[in-house]
Design a protein around this motif. Structure first.
Motif, mmCIF file in Angstrom:
data_model
loop_
_atom_site.group_PDB
_atom_site.id
_atom_site.type_symbol
_atom_site.label_atom_id
_atom_site.label_comp_id
_atom_site.label_asym_id
_atom_site.label_seq_id
_atom_site.Cartn_x
_atom_site.Cartn_y
_atom_site.Cartn_z
ATOM 1 N N ALA A 64 33.867 32.840 42.313
ATOM 2 C CA ALA A 64 33.003 32.944 43.491
ATOM 3 C C ALA A 64 32.885 34.389 43.941
ATOM 4 O O ALA A 64 33.815 35.182 43.798
ATOM 5 C CB ALA A 64 33.572 32.107 44.630
ATOM 6 N N PHE A 108 28.502 38.394 43.156
ATOM 7 C CA PHE A 108 28.071 38.654 41.776
ATOM 8 C C PHE A 108 27.496 37.396 41.124
ATOM 9 O O PHE A 108 26.737 37.486 40.167
ATOM 10 C CB PHE A 108 29.249 39.200 40.944
ATOM 11 C CG PHE A 108 30.310 38.159 40.696
ATOM 12 C CD1 PHE A 108 31.306 37.934 41.620
ATOM 13 C CD2 PHE A 108 30.292 37.387 39.550
ATOM 14 C CE1 PHE A 108 32.269 36.941 41.412
ATOM 15 C CE2 PHE A 108 31.242 36.403 39.334
ATOM 16 C CZ PHE A 108 32.233 36.187 40.274
ATOM 17 N N GLY A 111 33.944 38.984 39.774
ATOM 18 C CA GLY A 111 33.982 40.125 40.681
ATOM 19 C C GLY A 111 35.341 40.803 40.542
ATOM 20 O O GLY A 111 36.266 40.242 39.940
ATOM 21 N N ASP A 149 37.572 38.602 42.513
ATOM 22 C CA ASP A 149 37.621 37.333 41.806
ATOM 23 C C ASP A 149 38.529 37.406 40.572
ATOM 24 O O ASP A 149 39.371 36.534 40.339
ATOM 25 C CB ASP A 149 36.174 37.017 41.401
ATOM 26 C CG ASP A 149 35.993 35.708 40.698
ATOM 27 O OD1 ASP A 149 36.419 34.680 41.256
ATOM 28 O OD2 ASP A 149 35.411 35.698 39.606
ATOM 29 N N ASN A 169 32.702 46.388 42.519
ATOM 30 C CA ASN A 169 32.066 47.138 43.618
ATOM 31 C C ASN A 169 33.109 47.588 44.648
ATOM 32 O O ASN A 169 32.775 47.916 45.779
ATOM 33 C CB ASN A 169 30.961 46.309 44.290
ATOM 34 C CG ASN A 169 31.485 44.976 44.802
ATOM 35 O OD1 ASN A 169 32.696 44.718 44.749
ATOM 36 N ND2 ASN A 169 30.603 44.142 45.306
ATOM 37 N N GLY A 192 33.010 41.766 48.213
ATOM 38 C CA GLY A 192 31.649 42.036 48.653
ATOM 39 C C GLY A 192 31.046 40.938 49.526
ATOM 40 O O GLY A 192 30.360 41.228 50.516
ATOM 41 N N ILE A 243 32.420 38.880 51.546
ATOM 42 C CA ILE A 243 32.956 38.853 52.908
ATOM 43 C C ILE A 243 32.490 40.094 53.667
ATOM 44 O O ILE A 243 32.187 40.038 54.848
ATOM 45 C CB ILE A 243 34.505 38.739 52.887
ATOM 46 C CG1 ILE A 243 34.940 37.604 51.956
ATOM 47 C CG2 ILE A 243 35.060 38.552 54.298
ATOM 48 C CD1 ILE A 243 34.297 36.252 52.224
HETATM 49 C C1 LIG Z 1 40.367 31.326 46.396
HETATM 50 C C2 LIG Z 1 39.401 31.925 47.352
HETATM 51 N N1 LIG Z 1 39.840 32.803 48.282
HETATM 52 C C3 LIG Z 1 38.985 33.364 49.154
HETATM 53 C C4 LIG Z 1 37.645 33.038 49.119
HETATM 54 C C5 LIG Z 1 36.677 33.671 50.128
HETATM 55 N N2 LIG Z 1 35.778 34.577 49.379
HETATM 56 C C6 LIG Z 1 34.572 34.171 48.946
HETATM 57 S S1 LIG Z 1 33.780 35.338 48.096
HETATM 58 C C7 LIG Z 1 35.010 36.447 48.372
HETATM 59 C C8 LIG Z 1 34.906 37.861 47.856
HETATM 60 C C9 LIG Z 1 34.623 37.957 46.400
HETATM 61 O O1 LIG Z 1 34.758 39.287 46.026
HETATM 62 P P1 LIG Z 1 34.495 39.788 44.563
HETATM 63 O O2 LIG Z 1 35.121 38.895 43.579
HETATM 64 O O3 LIG Z 1 34.902 41.191 44.465
HETATM 65 O O4 LIG Z 1 32.939 39.598 44.370
HETATM 66 P P2 LIG Z 1 31.728 40.218 45.195
HETATM 67 O O5 LIG Z 1 31.459 39.298 46.339
HETATM 68 O O6 LIG Z 1 32.124 41.593 45.617
HETATM 69 O O7 LIG Z 1 30.588 40.217 44.216
HETATM 70 C C10 LIG Z 1 36.052 35.895 49.100
HETATM 71 C C11 LIG Z 1 37.284 36.611 49.474
HETATM 72 C C12 LIG Z 1 37.244 32.076 48.160
HETATM 73 N N3 LIG Z 1 35.988 31.666 48.049
HETATM 74 N N4 LIG Z 1 38.131 31.566 47.277
#
Ligand SMILES: Cc1ncc(C[n+]2csc(CCOP(=O)(O)OP(=O)(O)O)c2C)c(N)n1
Length: 560
Positions: free
Chosen positions: A387, A390, A438, A441, A466, A470, A472
């Motif tokens: 999630a 990305f 991500g 992720d 990034n 991102g 959040i």
């Molecule tokens: C296990 C879990 N913890 C926290 C979240 C809350 N959450 C959703 S997206 C996200 C950030 C994802 O960041 P990243 O993987 O760097 O991808 P980006 O959004 O920057 O593309 C978070 C912390 C979640 N969905 N699942």
């Protein structure tokens, strides 16, 4: 095999797994179930030992999604069980058949808060279809057969089976249970007639696919029906592989922030047919696409469990049926009038929406890489993700063509991509398997890259870095513009990390570096990481970080 010779509980259990056709399972070992590990030693079951129970359970979920049979995962009591809950929750929300076998303290120690003791019925009760603690080795065949049935039957989901240590070392003489298959649930003839009549009078019918228990054959029947009736067919959040995106009836993906034209088509339909989908929060745009409890359009809801029908939306026609059965029944429906539906128009809207990503700040254009992947990868390549923002580019610009090509949590759990890819590639060594992740992720379950290396499973992980959580940050900028709190990340050198694990690693800073790096990763025949550097401004396909902040500041100003 039916045998009544004396066996240990561990042997009886493993024989039941073999009887159910279990070819592979995942685990993190624990002293609580040594007797099972010992019994596995003498079988051909492919045991994938993982680095964290969350990853192990997600791999098992991926197995359940790919095969329709329960993914099997063994973990130890206490911390093993609580770690595994990350994958169990995905299986619950994603309707995936999964059985988590958990060690438990010996029977004579229960209720003392013995070492790592957990009451699994209360811990897992709300998240699973069934939790059982087996307290007699003689009942293992009965209860394991039931666990398989419960996991697969009706709406599939997770089951937890707790195994007190001394039950596994006990001896018993008991016969094996037979192989079980889920019961198909057939729609009634008069229900299909009613659907036929509704289709005859509908002016703007619309079909949404979702859920589990699908097969390629069910998809074929569905395609033929959609063609006969000229029906626009959309797929639910992270279920894009249920309909080929290059099919002229494909209307797109009803996920987070869907194509506005698709959302309008959905809302303006006069007959809405939900096939296997629940239309929960994400695909319903936070429950705004359909009126609750009575939709304006005639709603027909097919679902394999009547408990879901009328739970949120009261349908004009509810039909309890499994996808295989209802798609077979659709074969009997033929239009009585010449239909000129809106499928072609819906498909044109989809193509326009998904064809070409905008350029965004930064030397590496993720959108272009996604378009390259959709053209380069064969239709049976499997794409996995967890999630984060990305994933928006995957949902929008990738074209899922083959059945079973998308492995992604509808529950929105981070950390799913790498473990799911390990399982997908183990199951399908001849297909290309890509995990997109991500930077946040990836590190939720990046340890399973070590599992890929250990078993020589050449997955390709594409990390979109990034330097922040991102998604959040995006929400933060919308709600609290300019007040950045707990969303920035300082990342490791993922290329070096890949190499340290024993895999192939490359850094991608510019768009033109992506294709050759991907080809080299493929040719390396090793698990690989492509560490792609994404500009923090490139936060969504349509809005930069600054633009999101600016808009929020402007609207706060306007309210003053
Ligand atoms: C296990 C879990 N913890 C926290 C979240 C809350 N959450 C959703 S997206 C996200 C950030 C994802 O960041 P990243 O993987 O760097 O991808 P980006 O959004 O920057 O593309 C978070 C912390 C979640 N969905 N699942």
């Amino acid at each position: 095999m039916t045998t009544e010779q004396h066996r240990t509980g561990g042997q009886i259990l493993v024989d039941q797994l073999v009887a159910q056709g279990v070819e592979r399972l995942t685990c993190v070992p624990g002293e609580s179930y040594l007797a099972v590990l010992d019994a596995l030693h003498d079988t051909k079951v492919d045991v994938i030992v993982c680095r964290n129970e969350g990853g192990a359970a997600m791999m098992a979920d991926a197995y359940g999604k790919l095969t329709g049979r329960p993914g099997i995962c063994f973990v130890t009591r206490g911390p093993g069980a609580t770690n595994a809950s990350a994958g169990v929750h995905i299986a619950a929300q994603d309707s995936t058949p999964l059985i988590l076998f958990v060690g438990q303290v010996a029977r004579d120690m229960r209720e003392r808060e013995a070492f790592q003791e957990v009451d699994y019925k209360s811990f897992y009760g709300d998240m699973t279809k069934w939790v059982v603690e087996i307290d007699d080795a003689r009942r293992i065949p009965e209860l394991v057969a039931r666990a398989f049935r419960v996991a697969m039957q009706g709406r599939p989901g997770p089951v937890v089976v707790a195994l007190p240590e001394d039950v596994l070392t006990d001896h018993a003489a008991v016969a094996d249970a037979p192989h079980v298959d889920p019961v198909e649930i057939w729609p009634g003839e008069n229900q299909m007639d009613q659907l036929g009549a509704m289709l005859e009078t509908a002016e703007r019918p619309f079909v949404l696919l979702g859920g589990s228990r699908w097969t390629d054959g069910a998809r074929q029947n569905l395609k033929a029906w959609a063609e006969r009736f000229d029906l626009p067919v959309a797929t639910s959040f992270r279920r894009a592989h249920l309909f080929p995106s290059d099919h002229p009836n494909y209307a797109g993906d009803v996920g987070i922030n869907p194509n506005p034209k698709l959302a309008a088509r959905f809302k303006n339909s006069d007959l809405l047919i939900l096939l296997g989908a629940r239309l929960s929060e994400m695909p319903s745009s936070s429950y705004t696409l359909l009126d609750i409890p009575t939709p304006r359009q005639k709603l027909v809801h097919f679902f394999p469990d009547s408990g879901e029908i009328g739970r949120i939306y009261q349908p004009a026609l509810g039909i309890q049926a499994s996808p295989i059965a209802f798609c077979e029944a659709l074969a009997k429906l033929s239009p009585r009038r010449n239909r000129t539906g809106s499928a072609a128009e819906a498909h044109a809207d989809y193509l326009e929406w998904s064809e070409k990503p905008n350029d965004l700040p930064g030397a590496f254009q993720y959108g272009r890489a996604m378009v390259w992947l959709r053209e380069r990868l064969p239709s049976d390549a499997i794409i996995c993700n967890g999630a984060g923002n990305f994933t928006i580019w995957i949902h929008r610009y990738y074209r899922f063509r083959g059945f079973g090509t998308q492995l992604a949590p509808t529950s929105g759990s981070m950390g799913y991509g790498p473990p799911a890819a390990v399982m997908a590639k183990r199951q399908n060594p001849d297909r290309i398997v890509v995990a997109l992740a991500g930077d946040g992720d990836f590190l939720m379950n990046g340890q399973e890259f070590a599992t890929a290396v250990q078993y020589d499973i050449p997955i390709i992980v594409i990390i979109l870095d990034n330097s922040m959580y991102g998604t959040i940050r995006m929400h933060q900028e919308r709600e609290y513009p300019g007040r950045v709190s707990a969303t920035q990340l300082k990342n490791p050198d993922f290329t070096a990390l890949a190499k340290a694990y024993g895999g192939h690693g490359e850094r991608v800073e510019r768009s033109e570096e992506f294709a050759p790096a991907f080809e080299r990763a493929l040719q390396s025949k090793r698990p690989a990481i492509l560490h792609c550097i994404v500009d923090p401004q490139a936060l969504t396909p349509t809005m930069t970080l600054d633009a999101i902040r600016q808009r929020a500041e402007n609207s706060a100003q306007a309210k003053k």
